[in-house]
Design a protein around this motif. Structure first.
Motif, PDB file in Angstrom:
ATOM      1  N   ASP A  12      11.867 -50.733  -4.715  1.00  0.00           N
ATOM      2  CA  ASP A  12      12.827 -50.412  -5.670  1.00  0.00           C
ATOM      3  C   ASP A  12      13.848 -51.697  -5.979  1.00  0.00           C
ATOM      4  N   ASP A  47       8.555 -50.016  -8.186  1.00  0.00           N
ATOM      5  CA  ASP A  47       9.706 -50.203  -9.117  1.00  0.00           C
ATOM      6  C   ASP A  47      10.147 -51.343  -8.629  1.00  0.00           C
ATOM      7  N   ASN A  86       7.038 -45.541 -10.545  1.00  0.00           N
ATOM      8  CA  ASN A  86       7.280 -44.746 -11.750  1.00  0.00           C
ATOM      9  C   ASN A  86       7.720 -45.664 -13.026  1.00  0.00           C
ATOM     10  N   HIS A 121       4.226 -45.409  -3.026  1.00  0.00           N
ATOM     11  CA  HIS A 121       5.882 -45.592  -3.886  1.00  0.00           C
ATOM     12  C   HIS A 121       6.539 -44.432  -3.303  1.00  0.00           C
ATOM     13  N   HIS A 204      11.116 -45.013  -3.603  1.00  0.00           N
ATOM     14  CA  HIS A 204      11.234 -44.439  -4.726  1.00  0.00           C
ATOM     15  C   HIS A 204      12.749 -43.715  -4.474  1.00  0.00           C
TER      16      HIS A 204
HETATM   17 MN   LIG Z   1      10.683 -44.706  -8.122  1.00  0.00          MN
END
Ligand SMILES: [Mn+2]
Length: 247
Positions: A12, A47, A86, A121, A204
């Motif tokens: 992230d 991410d 995502n 993730h 995440h």
């Molecule tokens: Mn994420």
């Protein structure tokens, strides 16, 4: 040169997203420089890019220093594993082909120093959030990907940037999201019924979490790289989450 024995995790970083992506990229490159001599393995848990699409012939602009430094680590023998998040699920085989970085779309197990880890993730782990999972299936479909590939990048990236901005604003406003039941322990408990894992490691959730699940098993959520500079290091059978900004 130190011996390479440590395993590092980071997630992230959302490179490309405001505020000050360049500053975050610079910190990330400095961090990679610090770990490169004792890192055996580096896990990028998704991410990493706020948005990415791997076109057949052109590469999205940005993150050049990050990609260059990852290439340096990969070329010097650090084993790098990238999990799609995502936000960057459309990386496909770009990092694999260009940099030799193993790419995964699902939680995957690794045996490290005699411990069994399940790593991913961390989105869409259970059936708890049906609308999210349905949307994820659409984005993962070949049809959706082909349609996006056919758009001019100027159009495609404009849509993606707006989407990403609005989801971030929603995320900030929606305090409920913070109270939403945590899928991670539910997922871990279900997995432990099939098999023993010593550790589960996810990103995440943009926070640091560490809880016991089952017998002799723990999960870790390793934070983020926007407000903090979180990463995790696994050494001598122990995982520890740290903040590079405080070192
Ligand atoms: Mn994420």
């Amino acid at each position: 040169m130190a011996t390479r024995e440590k395993t590092y995790f980071v997630a992230d970083t959302h490179f490309g997203a405001p505020p000050d992506s360049r500053g975050r990229e610079a910190d990330f490159v400095r961090w990679l420089d610090v770990i490169k001599d004792d890192a055996k393995t580096l896990f990028l848990l998704g991410d990493i890019f706020d948005f990415w699409f791997s076109y057949k012939h052109v590469v999205p602009r940005g993150f050049v220093r990050v990609l260059g430094k990852l290439a340096e680590l990969a070329d010097s023998g650090v084993e790098i594993h990238f999990f799609t998040g995502n936000h960057d699920m459309w990386v496909f085989d770009y990092l694999e082909k260009e940099l030799g970085i193993n790419t995964y779309t699902q939680p995957t197990e690794f045996e490290i120093n005699g411990k069994l880890l399940l790593v991913g993730h961390g989105d869409g782990l259970t059936k708890m959030n049906k609308s999210y999972n349905a949307l994820k299936r659409v984005f993962a479909s070949r049809l959706c990907q082909r349609a996006f590939a056919a758009l001019h990048p100027w159009v495609g990236f404009s849509i993606a940037k707006k989407w990403s901005l609005s989801s971030r604003q929603k995320g900030k406003k929606n305090i409920k999201k913070q109270c939403r039941p945590n899928e991670v322990p539910v997922f871990c408990e279900a997995k432990l019924k099939e098999k023993h894992y010593d550790l589960f490691v996810f990103g995440h959730r943009h926070r640091v979490e560490n809880e016991d699940v089952g017998e002799n098993s723990q999960f870790f959520v390793i934070g983020e790289w926007i407000e903090n500079r979180n990463y995790a290091v696994f050494c001598n059978g122990q995982l520890e989450v740290r903040d590079f900004a405080k070192e």
